[in-house]
Design an enzyme around this catalytic site. Structure first.
Site, PDB file in Angstrom:
ATOM      1  N   GLU A   1       0.821  -1.211   0.000  1.00  0.00           N
ATOM      2  CA  GLU A   1       0.000   0.000   0.000  1.00  0.00           C
ATOM      3  C   GLU A   1       0.850   1.254   0.000  1.00  0.00           C
ATOM      4  O   GLU A   1       1.889   1.332   0.654  1.00  0.00           O
ATOM      5  CB  GLU A   1      -1.002  -0.011   1.150  1.00  0.00           C
ATOM      6  CG  GLU A   1      -0.434   0.227   2.517  1.00  0.00           C
ATOM      7  CD  GLU A   1      -1.526   0.067   3.585  1.00  0.00           C
ATOM      8  OE1 GLU A   1      -2.063  -1.047   3.722  1.00  0.00           O
ATOM      9  OE2 GLU A   1      -1.810   1.041   4.271  1.00  0.00           O
TER      10      GLU A   1
ATOM     11  N   HIS B   1       0.850   4.684   1.299  1.00  0.00           N
ATOM     12  CA  HIS B   1       0.171   5.209   2.492  1.00  0.00           C
ATOM     13  C   HIS B   1       0.929   6.429   3.011  1.00  0.00           C
ATOM     14  O   HIS B   1       2.154   6.433   3.019  1.00  0.00           O
ATOM     15  CB  HIS B   1       0.159   4.078   3.545  1.00  0.00           C
ATOM     16  CG  HIS B   1      -0.665   4.339   4.750  1.00  0.00           C
ATOM     17  ND1 HIS B   1      -0.333   5.268   5.687  1.00  0.00           N
ATOM     18  CD2 HIS B   1      -1.822   3.762   5.179  1.00  0.00           C
ATOM     19  CE1 HIS B   1      -1.247   5.270   6.652  1.00  0.00           C
ATOM     20  NE2 HIS B   1      -2.160   4.365   6.363  1.00  0.00           N
TER      21      HIS B   1
ATOM     22  N   ASP C   1      -3.924   4.106  -0.661  1.00  0.00           N
ATOM     23  CA  ASP C   1      -4.703   4.481   0.518  1.00  0.00           C
ATOM     24  C   ASP C   1      -5.060   5.955   0.339  1.00  0.00           C
ATOM     25  O   ASP C   1      -4.166   6.802   0.179  1.00  0.00           O
ATOM     26  CB  ASP C   1      -3.855   4.263   1.776  1.00  0.00           C
ATOM     27  CG  ASP C   1      -4.572   4.689   3.045  1.00  0.00           C
ATOM     28  OD1 ASP C   1      -4.767   3.832   3.919  1.00  0.00           O
ATOM     29  OD2 ASP C   1      -4.919   5.884   3.167  1.00  0.00           O
TER      30      ASP C   1
ATOM     31  N   GLU D   1     -12.031   2.471   4.747  1.00  0.00           N
ATOM     32  CA  GLU D   1     -11.163   2.358   5.921  1.00  0.00           C
ATOM     33  C   GLU D   1     -11.434   3.568   6.804  1.00  0.00           C
ATOM     34  O   GLU D   1     -10.787   4.611   6.665  1.00  0.00           O
ATOM     35  CB  GLU D   1      -9.689   2.342   5.513  1.00  0.00           C
ATOM     36  CG  GLU D   1      -9.146   0.963   5.238  1.00  0.00           C
ATOM     37  CD  GLU D   1      -7.637   0.896   5.475  1.00  0.00           C
ATOM     38  OE1 GLU D   1      -7.152  -0.194   5.763  1.00  0.00           O
ATOM     39  OE2 GLU D   1      -6.944   1.930   5.377  1.00  0.00           O
TER      40      GLU D   1
END
Lengths: 134, 297
Positions: free
Chosen positions: B150, B152, B182, B265
Site C-alpha cells: 500500500e 500510504h 490508501d 477504511e
C-alpha cells in the site's frame, strides 16, 4: 465471547495463590491494537495499582495458555496475542491486593515494524477501577 | 468503461470488533449499505491465525453466502523487525508471505496487501522486500492472487519507494504485483481524530498531516493500481468530508476508466458504534457523487 470495551477487563482481576501463599495478582487485558501480533512484538506492560508501579520488565504474560517472562516473550516465535483473546498479566506481590476496589492503570507497549524505529514502541494506556473479590 | 465497486474493510470497525460487533454483525452492516466486498486483516480477524479451525472457515463461507459478500483484499504483514536481537531473513519473510497467500486463497480472497517493515523515516521498506515478493510471484499466480503493497501517508506517489515498486513490476513483467492506494495520501486538511498508540511526534511527522497528493500523480500510476482503500476520518451530518476530496478522486477514477474496489477504511475517533454510522455516511456520499458525475455531460 464479547469482550469489555475497556482494555482492563473486570473479569480476571484476582489474587494468585501458590499453595497457601498469595504471591501476586492478575489482570486480563484486551489487545489494544487493530491487529493481533506475534508475542515478540510485545514490549511489555507497566502496571500501576493505587499509585504503586511495576515496570515493563516485571509482569509475566500468559497467552494462549502458555506463561512467559517478558524477556522470554520478546524472543518467542510461536505465540500470539489475538484481537479476540485476552492476555493475562501477573504481577508478583507477596500477600497480593486487598479485597475491594483498586485504581489500576496499564501502559501496554507494542512494536509496529512498519512505523520508524524512532517512534517505537507504541504505548496504549488504560485506567479504570476494578474489584478484587478474593 | 469504469466500474467502481464498493466494499468495507473490517479495519473500519477497529475497537468495535469483538466488543460490540461479532463477525456476523459486521457483515450484516456491510450488506445493509449495499456494499458487495469485505476486506479483512488476516492477523486481526481470523481466529487462531494463522491456523483457523475448519469450523470457522465453514462459518466464514456460510456468512459470505448469507450476506452476499465477496472477499476482496486480505491484509498481511512482513514484520521485518520481529525481534529485538535480529532482523527477519528473506527466507523467513518468504515463508511468512507464502503462508498468508495460502490462507487468503483458502478464504476466497483475490488480493493481498503485505505491510512491510521499514528502515527509515521516509518509510523505505526493509531490503528483504524484493526477494520475499519475487520468491512468491509464482505461488501468487497459481492461487490467482494479486500482491499489492500500500501507498500510504506519509509516503506520496512521487517517491523512490513507489518508483522501486513500479520498476519491479516492469522488470518481472508479473501480473501478480500491483499497487494499493490508501486515499489518506489525498488528505487536504488536518484531522483531530485520535490515533491510539501513535505518539504525538509520530502524528506530527506525517501520519496525520495533510499530504495533499495531486490527482495528476494518481493518473500517472493508475494503470498499476489494483485496489483502493478508501481511508477517511470524519463525515459530517451534511455528508461533507472535510479532509478527503472524494469528488476529485471519483472524477479521476471515472475519467481514466479505472475499475475496481473502493474499500472503506474509517480511521476516525474510536467511540463505540461511531464507525458504523461513519461508514454508512461515506457510502451515501460516494454513491451520490458517482451518480452526479455520471449525470454530467
Amino acid at each position: 465471547m464479547v469482550l469489555e470495551r475497556e482494555l482492563i477487563q473486570s473479569r480476571g482481576f484476582r489474587n494468585v495463590q501458590e499453595g497457601t501463599d498469595t504471591v501476586g495478582f492478575e489482570i486480563a487485558l484486551r489487545m489494544p491494537n487493530y491487529r493481533g501480533v506475534w508475542g515478540s512484538l510485545i514490549d511489555g506492560v507497566a502496571v500501576t495499582v493505587d499509585g504503586q508501579e511495576w515496570s515493563r520488565e516485571v509482569p509475566y504474560w500468559t497467552l494462549q495458555g502458555r506463561t512467559f517472562s517478558i524477556q522470554e516473550l520478546r524472543r518467542s516465535t510461536d505465540v500470539r496475542w489475538q484481537l479476540d483473546e485476552l492476555a493475562t498479566v501477573m504481577v508478583p506481590l507477596a500477600g497480593g491486593l486487598a479485597v475491594g476496589v483498586h485504581d489500576v492503570r496499564v501502559d501496554i507497549a507494542l512494536h509496529a515494524p512498519y512505523i520508524p524505529a524512532e517512534f517505537q514502541p507504541s504505548i496504549f494506556t488504560s485506567q479504570r477501577k476494578v474489584t478484587v473479590l478474593a | 468503461m469504469s466500474n467502481l465497486k464498493y466494499g468495507v474493510s473490517l479495519y473500519s470497525y477497529t475497537g468495535d470488533m469483538n466488543t460490540v460487533l461479532t463477525l456476523e454483525d459486521a457483515m450484516a452492516q456491510i450488506a445493509d449499505i449495499g456494499a458487495t466486498g469485505i476486506e479483512i486483516l488476516g492477523e486481526g480477524h481470523v481466529p487462531n491465525y494463522p491456523e483457523p479451525s475448519t469450523a470457522w472457515i465453514d462459518q466464514w463461507y456460510g456468512l459470505l453466502e448469507k450476506y452476499q459478500l465477496e472477499p476482496t483484499n486480505y491484509g498481511s504483514w512482513i514484520d521485518s523487525s520481529l525481534w529485538r536481537h535480529r532482523d527477519l531473513t528473506a527466507d523467513e519473510g518468504a515463508v511468512m508471505l507464502a503462508r498468508d497467500l495460502r490462507l487468503a486463497h483458502r478464504l476466497g480472497f483475490t488480493s493481498i496487501r503485505p505491510k512491510i517493515g521499514v528502515v527509515s523515516m521516509d518509510l523505505r521498506p526493509h531490503p528483504i522486500w524484493e526477494e520475499v515478493i519475487e520468491r512468491n510471484l509464482d505461488l501468487a499466480a497459481e492461487l490467482d492472487l494479486i500482491i499489492c503493497p500500500e501507498i500510504h501517508a506519509p509516503t506520496p506517489i512521487k517517491h523512490p519507494v513507489v518508483d522501486e515498486y513500479i520498476e519491479f513490476i516492469e522488470r518481472t513483467g508479473s501480473k501478480n504485483f500491483r499497487l494499493l492506494i490508501d486515499t489518506g495520501i489525498f488528505q487536504r486538511a488536518i484531522t483531530t481524530a485520535k490515533h491510539d498508540g501513535l505518539s504525538e511526534e509520530a502524528q506530527e511527522e506525517g501520519w496525520r498531516k495533510p499530504l495533499a497528493v495531486p490527482m495528476s500523480d494518481l493518473v500517472d500510476v493508475l494503470p498499476y493500481v489494483s485496489f483502493i482503500q478508501a481511508k477517511f476520518f470524519d463525515i459530517d451530518e451534511n455528508l461533507v468530508d472535510g479532509q478527503i476530496p472524494w469528488r476529485e478522486i471519483l472524477q479521476t477514477l471515472k475519467a481514466n476508466n479505472w475499475s475496481g474496489y473502493l474499500s472503506s477504511e474509517y480511521e476516525g475517533d474510536r467511540l463505540p458504534y461511531r464507525s458504523i454510522e461513519q461508514v454508512r455516511r461515506q457510502h451515501a456520499l460516494l454513491h451520490s457523487l458517482e451518480a452526479e458525475i455520471a449525470g454530467t455531460p
